[in-house]
Design a protein around this motif. Structure first.
Motif, PDB file in Angstrom:
ATOM      1  N   THR A  22       3.562   7.022  12.601  1.00 25.92           N
ATOM      2  CA  THR A  22       4.976   6.782  12.875  1.00 25.92           C
ATOM      3  C   THR A  22       5.157   5.434  13.565  1.00 25.92           C
ATOM      4  N   PRO A  23       6.023   4.568  13.038  1.00 29.87           N
ATOM      5  CA  PRO A  23       6.265   3.271  13.693  1.00 29.87           C
ATOM      6  C   PRO A  23       6.810   3.471  15.106  1.00 29.87           C
ATOM      7  N   GLU A  24       6.503   2.526  15.987  1.00 32.43           N
ATOM      8  CA  GLU A  24       6.946   2.637  17.373  1.00 32.43           C
ATOM      9  C   GLU A  24       8.334   2.081  17.600  1.00 32.43           C
ATOM     10  N   ASN A  25       8.695   0.999  16.881  1.00 33.68           N
ATOM     11  CA  ASN A  25      10.007   0.384  17.113  1.00 33.68           C
ATOM     12  C   ASN A  25      10.409  -0.481  15.927  1.00 33.68           C
ATOM     13  N   ARG A  26      11.667  -0.927  15.952  1.00 32.00           N
ATOM     14  CA  ARG A  26      12.193  -1.732  14.852  1.00 32.00           C
ATOM     15  C   ARG A  26      11.495  -3.089  14.737  1.00 32.00           C
ATOM     16  N   GLU A  27      11.177  -3.677  15.883  1.00 29.82           N
ATOM     17  CA  GLU A  27      10.665  -5.048  15.898  1.00 29.82           C
ATOM     18  C   GLU A  27       9.336  -5.169  15.157  1.00 29.82           C
ATOM     19  N   THR A  28       8.484  -4.157  15.275  1.00 30.37           N
ATOM     20  CA  THR A  28       7.166  -4.249  14.652  1.00 30.37           C
ATOM     21  C   THR A  28       7.115  -3.609  13.259  1.00 30.37           C
ATOM     22  N   LEU A  29       8.183  -2.940  12.855  1.00 24.62           N
ATOM     23  CA  LEU A  29       8.170  -2.214  11.581  1.00 24.62           C
ATOM     24  C   LEU A  29       7.929  -3.131  10.379  1.00 24.62           C
ATOM     25  N   PRO A  30       8.587  -4.304  10.239  1.00 24.54           N
ATOM     26  CA  PRO A  30       8.314  -5.150   9.071  1.00 24.54           C
ATOM     27  C   PRO A  30       6.849  -5.534   8.942  1.00 24.54           C
ATOM     28  N   LEU A  31       6.242  -5.939  10.049  1.00 22.21           N
ATOM     29  CA  LEU A  31       4.837  -6.332  10.002  1.00 22.21           C
ATOM     30  C   LEU A  31       3.950  -5.152   9.623  1.00 22.21           C
ATOM     31  N   GLN A  32       4.176  -3.998  10.248  1.00 24.81           N
ATOM     32  CA  GLN A  32       3.353  -2.835   9.935  1.00 24.81           C
ATOM     33  C   GLN A  32       3.528  -2.414   8.477  1.00 24.81           C
ATOM     34  N   THR A  33       4.741  -2.533   7.972  1.00 27.59           N
ATOM     35  CA  THR A  33       4.992  -2.170   6.574  1.00 27.59           C
ATOM     36  C   THR A  33       4.238  -3.097   5.629  1.00 27.59           C
ATOM     37  N   ILE A  34       4.257  -4.395   5.898  1.00 25.65           N
ATOM     38  CA  ILE A  34       3.541  -5.346   5.056  1.00 25.65           C
ATOM     39  C   ILE A  34       2.033  -5.137   5.154  1.00 25.65           C
ATOM     40  N   LEU A  35       1.532  -4.917   6.344  1.00 21.70           N
ATOM     41  CA  LEU A  35       0.087  -4.779   6.530  1.00 21.70           C
ATOM     42  C   LEU A  35      -0.475  -3.540   5.853  1.00 21.70           C
ATOM     43  N   HIS A  36       0.289  -2.464   5.805  1.00 22.00           N
ATOM     44  CA  HIS A  36      -0.274  -1.177   5.390  1.00 22.00           C
ATOM     45  C   HIS A  36       0.154  -0.710   4.005  1.00 22.00           C
ATOM     46  N   THR A  37       1.040  -1.428   3.327  1.00 19.54           N
ATOM     47  CA  THR A  37       1.512  -0.956   2.025  1.00 19.54           C
ATOM     48  C   THR A  37       0.661  -1.531   0.898  1.00 19.54           C
ATOM     49  N   ARG A  38       0.070  -0.644   0.127  1.00 19.29           N
ATOM     50  CA  ARG A  38      -0.677  -1.019  -1.078  1.00 19.29           C
ATOM     51  C   ARG A  38       0.100  -0.631  -2.337  1.00 19.29           C
ATOM     52  N   LYS A  39       0.767   0.491  -2.292  1.00 18.44           N
ATOM     53  CA  LYS A  39       1.610   0.942  -3.393  1.00 18.44           C
ATOM     54  C   LYS A  39       2.767   1.733  -2.790  1.00 18.44           C
ATOM     55  N   ILE A  40       3.747   2.025  -3.625  1.00 16.94           N
ATOM     56  CA  ILE A  40       4.925   2.725  -3.120  1.00 16.94           C
ATOM     57  C   ILE A  40       4.840   4.217  -3.460  1.00 16.94           C
ATOM     58  N   ASP A  41       5.656   5.030  -2.776  1.00 20.59           N
ATOM     59  CA  ASP A  41       5.665   6.470  -3.014  1.00 20.59           C
ATOM     60  C   ASP A  41       6.732   6.875  -4.015  1.00 20.59           C
ATOM     61  N   ARG A  42       7.927   6.310  -3.867  1.00 23.16           N
ATOM     62  CA  ARG A  42       9.028   6.602  -4.781  1.00 23.16           C
ATOM     63  C   ARG A  42       9.656   5.281  -5.223  1.00 23.16           C
ATOM     64  N   LEU A  43      10.160   5.276  -6.457  1.00 21.06           N
ATOM     65  CA  LEU A  43      10.841   4.090  -6.954  1.00 21.06           C
ATOM     66  C   LEU A  43      11.984   4.530  -7.857  1.00 21.06           C
ATOM     67  N   TYR A  44      13.172   4.000  -7.561  1.00 26.03           N
ATOM     68  CA  TYR A  44      14.369   4.277  -8.350  1.00 26.03           C
ATOM     69  C   TYR A  44      14.885   2.959  -8.925  1.00 26.03           C
ATOM     70  N   ILE A  45      15.277   2.988 -10.193  1.00 25.62           N
ATOM     71  CA  ILE A  45      15.964   1.854 -10.808  1.00 25.62           C
ATOM     72  C   ILE A  45      17.252   2.390 -11.423  1.00 25.62           C
ATOM     73  N   GLY A  46      18.372   1.852 -10.986  1.00 23.69           N
ATOM     74  CA  GLY A  46      19.660   2.373 -11.438  1.00 23.69           C
ATOM     75  C   GLY A  46      19.806   3.852 -11.125  1.00 23.69           C
ATOM     76  N   GLY A  47      19.241   4.272 -10.004  1.00 21.72           N
ATOM     77  CA  GLY A  47      19.340   5.651  -9.572  1.00 21.72           C
ATOM     78  C   GLY A  47      18.377   6.608 -10.227  1.00 21.72           C
ATOM     79  N   LYS A  48      17.656   6.146 -11.242  1.00 21.38           N
ATOM     80  CA  LYS A  48      16.698   7.006 -11.941  1.00 21.38           C
ATOM     81  C   LYS A  48      15.306   6.799 -11.353  1.00 21.38           C
ATOM     82  N   ARG A  49      14.651   7.927 -11.045  1.00 22.77           N
ATOM     83  CA  ARG A  49      13.328   7.822 -10.449  1.00 22.77           C
ATOM     84  C   ARG A  49      12.280   7.543 -11.521  1.00 22.77           C
ATOM     85  N   HIS A  50      11.451   6.512 -11.283  1.00 19.71           N
ATOM     86  CA  HIS A  50      10.382   6.136 -12.215  1.00 19.71           C
ATOM     87  C   HIS A  50       8.999   6.398 -11.641  1.00 19.71           C
ATOM     88  N   VAL A  51       8.866   6.433 -10.332  1.00 20.90           N
ATOM     89  CA  VAL A  51       7.572   6.687  -9.678  1.00 20.90           C
ATOM     90  C   VAL A  51       7.792   7.757  -8.633  1.00 20.90           C
TER      91      VAL A  51
END
Length: 404
Positions: free
Chosen positions: A375-404
Motif C-alpha cells: 500500500t502506498p504511503e502518500n500521494r507525493e511518492t505514489l508516481p515514483l513507486q508506480t513507475i518503479l514497480h509496474t511491469r504490466k497492467i492488471d486491467r485495461l479499458y478502451i472506449g469502456g470495453k475491457r481488453h485485459v
C-alpha cells in the motif's frame, strides 16, 4: 455503465484519493462512490484495493513497427554505424516482420498499458495490423527522399499510402503525416506534402544525432560520406532553421531534438511544437541526452516515446519511464516521476489532439489499473513507486470495453 472506485488515482495531472469514476464508452462522471452508486444503480461495480492505482491509458506517440523483427541484426553506439546496419539488413527485417510480428508488438503495448500509439510508417506494410489494433492509432504516413529527380515519384507514392490509410479512418484510426528529417526530405517534396495535408497531425525527426548536426550545420562529417556513398550528394538539402520555417502554422511533434541548441529550442517553443523524448533509443544510437530541464524551462511540451525495436528492446512505456529516471539524474525524483506520468498520458494526448489521457467527463474511457506490491504511503511518492514497480497492467479499458 461501469463504476470504478479507486483509493489512488492519477487523473492525467495529479494524484487523487478515494474517487469514483462512472463510464460507458466515455467517462460520464467522477465523484464520491456513494453518489455514483446511487445515481447509476444498474452499473457494474469495480472496487480497487488499497494497493491498486487507476490511471488514464498510456499514449506512445512514436513507434516504428516495420523493423519489429530485429534482435541482434543492428549495430549500436553510433548513429551512422546503426544507419548503415539498417540499410544492410533492411530488406531482411522488413520481410521478416509480417502479420504475427506486428501483432506481437501491438499486444506488448496493450498488455503494458498503452491504449493509444502513433505508428510511423515508411512503407505502409503495417496498415492492416494497425487498423485491426484494439488501441487508438494515429497512423503517420512518412515521407522520405532527398534526391531532386525523385520528388514526383516520392510524392506519388506518399499520396497513395496516405489515401489508403484515409479509407480506414475512424474515431479509433487517424491518418496523419510524418516528414522523416531535415537531412532526408527534399524541401520541394516537403512543401508539396504539407500543402496537401493541412489539418492532419504532423510529426518529424529533428536534430537527433551529432552526425546530423554536423552535416546540417557544416556539410561535413560521417553523414557527408554516407550521402556521397549512397545518394551521390555532397551537401545537405536543408538546414534546421529552414525546416522549422516550412512547418510554420503546423504544430508538430518533433522527435528527439537532442542536438537542438537553445536558439532552435526557442523557435520550437514560439511555434507551439512539442518534443517526443526517446531516452533508450538516444542512448543506444549514441545521440546524447536531451536537456529536458531546458526544454521544460522554455515551456515546450515534452512527451515520451519508445521509438521502434530497431533502436530499443521493448515498446513498454514503463521501461521508458524508468530509463528516463536514471538518465536525468539531477531531476528531483518524486516531481520528475509525476511529470513522466503526465508525459505518457495527458501531454501526449494533447499533442495528438485526442480526447484521451485525462480522467475527466467527456473523454474516451481509456483506462488502466496497476497493482503495487504494498500500500502506498502518500500521494507525493505514489508516481515514483508506480513507475518503479509496474511491469504490466492488471486491467485495461478502451472506449469502456475491457481488453485485459
Amino acid at each position: 455503465m461501469t463504476i470504478i472506485f479507486a483509493r489512488w488515482l492519477f487523473d492525467g495531472e495529479k494524484i487523487l484519493q478515494n474517487l469514483g469514476i462512472a463510464f460507458d464508452t466515455r467517462i460520464v462522471e467522477t465523484g464520491s462512490f456513494e453518489i455514483l452508486e446511487t445515481r447509476y444503480p444498474e452499473a457494474d461495480i469495480v472496487e480497487l484495493s488499497e494497493r491498486e492505482v487507476l490511471l488514464p491509458g498510456l499514449v506512445n506517440p512514436h513507434v516504428h513497427l516495420e523493423f519489429g523483427a530485429n534482435t541482434t541484426h543492428l549495430r549500436y553506439g553510433d548513429f551512422i554505424a546503426w544507419l548503415e546496419s539498417v540499410i544492410t539488413h533492411r530488406d531482411e527485417l522488413i520481410d521478416a516482420c509480417h502479420a504475427a510480428c506486428y501483432k506481437r508488438q501491438i499486444e506488448e503495448m496493450l498488455h503494458t498499458g498503452t491504449t493509444c500509439f502513433g505508428a510511423v510508417s515508411s512503407y505502409g506494410k503495417e496498415l492492416k495490423a494497425c487498423r485491426a489494433a484494439p488501441q487508438r492509432v494515429v497512423y503517420f504516413n512518412e515521407a522520405i527522399g532527398s534526391r531532386p529527380a525523385a520528388v514526383d515519384a516520392l510524392y506519388s507514392d506518399f499520396m497513395q499510402r496516405l489515401e489508403a490509410s484515409e479509407k480506414a479512418a475512424s474515431d479509433r484510426f487517424v491518418p496523419a503525416v510524418a516528414i522523416h528529417a531535415p537531412y532526408s526530405v527534399h524541401p520541394v517534396l516537403m512543401k508539396k506534402i504539407l500543402h496537401e495535408t493541412e489539418g492532419k497531425p504532423l510529426t518529424a525527426h529533428f536534430m537527433e544525432s551529432p552526425a546530423e548536426k554536423m552535416w546540417l550545420r557544416e556539410g561535413r562529417g560521417a553523414f557527408r560520406l554516407f550521402f556521397e556513398t549512397y545518394l551521390g550528394q555532397s551537401r545537405p538539402v536543408c538546414d534546421p532553421e529552414t525546416f522549422l520555417e516550412m512547418l510554420e502554422g503546423r504544430e508538430t511533434l518533433l522527435t528527439h531534438a537532442v542536438q537542438a541548441d537553445e536558439t532552435l529550442l526557442d523557435r520550437i517553443a514560439a511555434a507551439g511544437h512539442s518534443i517526443i523524448h526517446c531516452p533508450r533509443s538516444n542512448r543506444l544510437l549514441g545521440c546524447g541526452r536531451l536537456a529536458i530541464e531546458t526544454v521544460g524551462e522554455k515551456g515546450i511540451p515534452w512527451l515520451l516515446g519508445t521509438d521502434g525495436l530497431s533502436s530499443n528492446t521493448s515498446l513498454n512505456l514503463w521501461e521508458e519511464m524508468r530509463a528516463a529516471l536514471m538518465l536525468h539524474h539531477l531531476a528531483p525524483l518524486d516531481l520528475f516521476a509525476l511529470d513522466l506520468l503526465r508525459a505518457a498520458t495527458s501531454r501526449a494526448a494533447d499533442a495528438l489532439g485526442l480526447p484521451v489521457g485525462r480522467i475527466v467527463p467527456g473523454n474516451h474511457a481509456d483506462l488502466v489499473t496497476v497493482e503495487l506490491p504494498d500500500t502506498p504511503e502518500n500521494r507525493e511518492t505514489l508516481p515514483l513507486q508506480t513507475i518503479l514497480h509496474t511491469r504490466k497492467i492488471d486491467r485495461l479499458y478502451i472506449g469502456g470495453k475491457r481488453h485485459v
